[in-house]
Design a protein around this motif. Structure first.
Motif, PDB file in Angstrom:
ATOM      1  N   ALA A   1     -11.985  -0.373   1.597  1.00  9.85           N
ATOM      2  CA  ALA A   1     -11.704  -1.738   1.143  1.00  9.85           C
ATOM      3  C   ALA A   1     -11.186  -2.598   2.288  1.00  9.85           C
ATOM      4  O   ALA A   1     -11.544  -3.780   2.413  1.00  9.85           O
ATOM      5  CB  ALA A   1     -10.693  -1.704  -0.008  1.00  9.85           C
ATOM      6  N   GLY A   2     -10.354  -2.023   3.152  1.00 10.11           N
ATOM      7  CA  GLY A   2      -9.856  -2.772   4.308  1.00 10.11           C
ATOM      8  C   GLY A   2     -10.971  -3.143   5.266  1.00 10.11           C
ATOM      9  O   GLY A   2     -11.031  -4.268   5.772  1.00 10.11           O
ATOM     10  N   GLY A   3     -11.885  -2.213   5.540  1.00  7.72           N
ATOM     11  CA  GLY A   3     -13.010  -2.524   6.415  1.00  7.72           C
ATOM     12  C   GLY A   3     -13.925  -3.569   5.817  1.00  7.72           C
ATOM     13  O   GLY A   3     -14.408  -4.472   6.521  1.00  7.72           O
TER      14      GLY A   3
ATOM     15  N   SER B   1     -13.104  -5.949   3.772  1.00  7.94           N
ATOM     16  CA  SER B   1     -12.450  -7.260   3.803  1.00  7.94           C
ATOM     17  C   SER B   1     -12.681  -7.949   5.143  1.00  7.94           C
ATOM     18  O   SER B   1     -12.861  -9.173   5.200  1.00  7.94           O
ATOM     19  CB  SER B   1     -10.946  -7.102   3.543  1.00  7.94           C
ATOM     20  N   GLN B   2     -12.724  -7.189   6.223  1.00  6.54           N
ATOM     21  CA  GLN B   2     -12.945  -7.786   7.538  1.00  6.54           C
ATOM     22  C   GLN B   2     -14.398  -8.235   7.689  1.00  6.54           C
ATOM     23  O   GLN B   2     -14.685  -9.282   8.282  1.00  6.54           O
ATOM     24  CB  GLN B   2     -12.556  -6.791   8.623  1.00  6.54           C
ATOM     25  N   LEU B   3     -15.314  -7.454   7.133  1.00 10.64           N
ATOM     26  CA  LEU B   3     -16.721  -7.845   7.160  1.00 10.64           C
ATOM     27  C   LEU B   3     -16.946  -9.137   6.381  1.00 10.64           C
ATOM     28  O   LEU B   3     -17.641 -10.058   6.846  1.00 10.64           O
ATOM     29  CB  LEU B   3     -17.573  -6.715   6.571  1.00 10.64           C
ATOM     30  N   LEU B   4     -16.354  -9.246   5.202  1.00  3.22           N
ATOM     31  CA  LEU B   4     -16.529 -10.446   4.383  1.00  3.22           C
ATOM     32  C   LEU B   4     -15.889 -11.667   5.040  1.00  3.22           C
ATOM     33  O   LEU B   4     -16.401 -12.785   4.924  1.00  3.22           O
ATOM     34  CB  LEU B   4     -15.923 -10.213   2.994  1.00  3.22           C
ATOM     35  N   ALA B   5     -14.775 -11.457   5.747  1.00  6.61           N
ATOM     36  CA  ALA B   5     -14.128 -12.582   6.439  1.00  6.61           C
ATOM     37  C   ALA B   5     -15.033 -13.153   7.515  1.00  6.61           C
ATOM     38  O   ALA B   5     -15.107 -14.372   7.710  1.00  6.61           O
ATOM     39  CB  ALA B   5     -12.804 -12.120   7.038  1.00  6.61           C
ATOM     40  N   VAL B   6     -15.744 -12.287   8.227  1.00  3.81           N
ATOM     41  CA  VAL B   6     -16.657 -12.757   9.278  1.00  3.81           C
ATOM     42  C   VAL B   6     -17.774 -13.605   8.680  1.00  3.81           C
ATOM     43  O   VAL B   6     -18.185 -14.622   9.263  1.00  3.81           O
ATOM     44  CB  VAL B   6     -17.222 -11.551  10.055  1.00  3.81           C
ATOM     45  N   LEU B   7     -18.261 -13.214   7.524  1.00  4.37           N
ATOM     46  CA  LEU B   7     -19.332 -13.989   6.889  1.00  4.37           C
ATOM     47  C   LEU B   7     -18.874 -15.415   6.575  1.00  4.37           C
ATOM     48  O   LEU B   7     -19.688 -16.336   6.565  1.00  4.37           O
ATOM     49  CB  LEU B   7     -19.781 -13.293   5.597  1.00  4.37           C
TER      50      LEU B   7
ATOM     51  N   VAL C   1      -6.426  -8.637  -1.860  1.00  2.00           N
ATOM     52  CA  VAL C   1      -7.030  -8.385  -3.174  1.00  2.00           C
ATOM     53  C   VAL C   1      -7.721  -7.024  -3.205  1.00  2.00           C
ATOM     54  O   VAL C   1      -7.487  -6.202  -4.104  1.00  2.00           O
ATOM     55  CB  VAL C   1      -8.026  -9.511  -3.526  1.00  2.00           C
ATOM     56  N   LEU C   2      -8.590  -6.769  -2.208  1.00  2.00           N
ATOM     57  CA  LEU C   2      -9.398  -5.552  -2.242  1.00  2.00           C
ATOM     58  C   LEU C   2      -8.557  -4.295  -2.036  1.00  2.00           C
ATOM     59  O   LEU C   2      -8.696  -3.311  -2.768  1.00  2.00           O
ATOM     60  CB  LEU C   2     -10.494  -5.629  -1.179  1.00  2.00           C
ATOM     61  N   MET C   3      -7.669  -4.308  -1.037  1.00  2.00           N
ATOM     62  CA  MET C   3      -6.926  -3.084  -0.732  1.00  2.00           C
ATOM     63  C   MET C   3      -5.878  -2.769  -1.792  1.00  2.00           C
ATOM     64  O   MET C   3      -5.743  -1.622  -2.225  1.00  2.00           O
ATOM     65  CB  MET C   3      -6.279  -3.208   0.649  1.00  2.00           C
ATOM     66  N   SER C   4      -5.122  -3.789  -2.212  1.00  2.00           N
ATOM     67  CA  SER C   4      -4.112  -3.519  -3.248  1.00  2.00           C
ATOM     68  C   SER C   4      -4.773  -3.167  -4.575  1.00  2.00           C
ATOM     69  O   SER C   4      -4.311  -2.281  -5.294  1.00  2.00           O
ATOM     70  CB  SER C   4      -3.187  -4.727  -3.403  1.00  2.00           C
ATOM     71  N   GLY C   5      -5.875  -3.859  -4.894  1.00  2.00           N
ATOM     72  CA  GLY C   5      -6.591  -3.538  -6.122  1.00  2.00           C
ATOM     73  C   GLY C   5      -7.149  -2.128  -6.106  1.00  2.00           C
ATOM     74  O   GLY C   5      -7.063  -1.393  -7.104  1.00  2.00           O
TER      75      GLY C   5
ATOM     76  N   ILE D   1       0.835  -1.201   0.000  1.00  2.00           N
ATOM     77  CA  ILE D   1       0.000   0.000   0.000  1.00  2.00           C
ATOM     78  C   ILE D   1       0.869   1.250   0.000  1.00  2.00           C
ATOM     79  O   ILE D   1       0.572   2.237  -0.701  1.00  2.00           O
ATOM     80  CB  ILE D   1      -0.949  -0.009   1.222  1.00  2.00           C
ATOM     81  N   ALA D   2       1.952   1.238   0.775  1.00  2.00           N
ATOM     82  CA  ALA D   2       2.866   2.380   0.790  1.00  2.00           C
ATOM     83  C   ALA D   2       3.472   2.614  -0.591  1.00  2.00           C
ATOM     84  O   ALA D   2       3.601   3.756  -1.045  1.00  2.00           O
ATOM     85  CB  ALA D   2       3.967   2.148   1.826  1.00  2.00           C
TER      86      ALA D   2
END
Length: 480
Positions: free
Chosen positions: A170-172, A174-180, A152-156, A21-22
């Motif tokens: 995108a980072g937030g 990704s965490q929501l989708l992981a919980v699902l 995938v989401l953050m770098s994309g 990201i940097a």
């Protein structure tokens, strides 16, 4: 083993993702991204941390069966707070277009911080549930899903739409989708609770969690304010230099400390359930020795390899600054990790969490004083040094409260002294390797440091880790 695997994956991918990201955003936008992410962490701590803390302290496999209203109230409280924060984020976004362009960018960053905090809170809450039930497989799947989706989401997003606010969202997400991905494994049977029981449960959560939340908010506000101070004193590019070193170091310590805490604190809670408070406090003392045994060589080793990391993996725009800021920030990062994962559990077990607020206030005051004293002679690096001064001051006060007086915690002093000596021996042995070419120095230091420190831990059975490994090997190997 599942928790250890999750730690390794999480640490490696978090480190790599931060560097990527940097690279994609550059120093200025990465400085904005880091500032917004720090704001999201503060929001998460302020609004959701009491639920995570309550889950780790009051929820367990036994509670799941015998006191189902605990999980019911945790879920309801989280949903209420999350909906309120999501609504605030939407209001920010809808109002951004009505403001001046510069103000609109700031509002969008604030809205992204609110949305990201919802995702962080949801992930941390479900990770705490898996931890409380010792469901290592579910925890591993949760971490793997989060890191894969975030990569995938953050770098994309950073590549296609290189704007800090969208990368944060995108980072937030990704965490929501992981919980699902693990929601069914962590689900509980439907439960009901009367009004009186609901009120009592919420009061229990708040009384236990609010002091810890207040302290954690102060600890999160310190780096947030320091980044803002650097941006104001210099510019966002300099804030980006500081942020990359701070974020990389913090991820190493927080990920490692959290991996240990996942097991150790729940073992202490379980000891209290089975054998009483005295047994729990004895376990906390042993846990403290384990945490120190792992974190001390981590800090020493990170300092030794910082120049090689800078030369090999740090983006070119950040080189020349990473190692300098890492050296200044490391004492504070180590102190913060020791507070969170070694000393705070003492007060959590006792349910006397007010001293952590006093420690945080002392740390914030020392940080502010350090900025006043150190910024003029040192410039922006003086703010990094001031942050370490603040965290070390807070650690010193909390250690004084925990380890003195009639209720002082009994420490395995032999293990702590042995771990310190072993880390010093390892560092002295690695210093000559620091001058090698970076591609040689990094693997040589990592391998050599691991062998030297591991051999010393094994030889002297520091913190009882040799016995733990031998017991696990006996269980893993078939009997003859």
């Amino acid at each position: 083993m599942a928790v250890i695997a999750a730690f390794v994956v999480n640490a490696v991918l978090n480190f790599a993702l931060g560097l990527l990201i940097a690279q994609l955003l550059g120093p200025s936008d990465f400085g904005r991204f880091a500032l917004g992410t720090a704001g999201a962490v503060v929001l998460n701590t302020l609004l959701f941390e009491w639920l995570r803390l309550s889950a780790t302290r009051f929820y367990s496999a036994r509670v799941r069966e015998e006191e189902p209203w605990i999980r019911l109230m945790l879920g309801r409280a989280y949903a209420f707070v999350a909906l309120g924060l999501a609504g605030a984020a939407l209001l920010c976004l809808s109002g951004a277009g009505l403001l001046a362009p510069d103000a609109g960018d700031q509002v969008r960053l604030a809205a992204a911080a609110a949305a990201t905090a919802v995702g962080i809170g949801l992930f941390d809450y479900h990770a705490a549930l898996a931890r409380a039930r010792f469901v290592g497989g579910a925890y591993l799947r949760l971490v793997l899903a989060k890191n894969a989706i975030a990569l995938v989401l953050m770098s994309g997003t950073a590549w296609l739409v290189p704007q800090p606010a969208w990368v944060m969202v995108a980072g937030g997400l990704s965490q929501l989708l992981a919980v699902l991905a693990v929601r069914r494994v962590l689900a509980d049977a439907p439960a009901a609770a009367g009004r009186r029981r609901r009120a009592e449960t919420l009061r229990l959560f708040l009384a236990y969690g609010l002091p810890l939340i207040a302290a954690n908010v102060l600890y999160q506000l310190m780096p947030f304010a320091n980044r803002a101070a650097i941006a104001a004193a210099a510019d966002f590019a300099v804030s980006g230099y500081f942020s990359l070193a701070a974020d990389m170091g913090a991820r190493v310590f927080s990920t490692l400390g959290a991996a240990l805490d996942l097991l150790l604190f729940q073992i202490a809670v379980q000891a209290e359930e089975l054998h009483g408070r005295a047994a729990a406090e004895d376990q906390v003392g042993r846990n403290l020795a384990v945490v120190a045994t792992v974190l001390l060589p981590c800090a020493a080793g990170f300092w030794v390899v910082a120049p090689a990391i800078e030369a090999i993996v740090v983006p070119a725009a950040f080189r020349g600054h990473f190692a300098q800021y890492t050296l200044l920030l490391l004492p504070g990062l180590l102190a913060l990790a020791l507070m969170n994962f070694a000393l705070n559990p003492i007060f959590q077990i006792r349910r006397r969490t007010l001293p952590v607020i006093a420690a945080a206030l002392i740390g914030a005051g020392a940080n502010a004083l350090g900025i006043l004293v150190l910024t003029r002679p040192l410039g922006a690096p003086g703010i990094a040094a001031a942050q370490s001064v603040g965290f070390v001051a807070a650690l010193s006060f909390l250690a004084l409260r925990a380890l003195t007086g009639r209720e002082r915690l009994r420490l395995p002093l032999r293990d702590l002294a042995a771990a310190t000596a072993a880390a010093a021996v390892m560092t002295a042995a690695l210093l000559p390797l620091r001058g090698l070419a970076p591609w040689l120095a990094l693997p040589a230091c990592v391998a050599g440091g691991g062998l030297i420190y591991g051999a010393l831990v094994w030889r002297f059975d520091i913190a009882g880790l040799r016995g733990v490994v031998e017991a696990r090997l006996r269980r893993a190997l078939p009997a003859r």
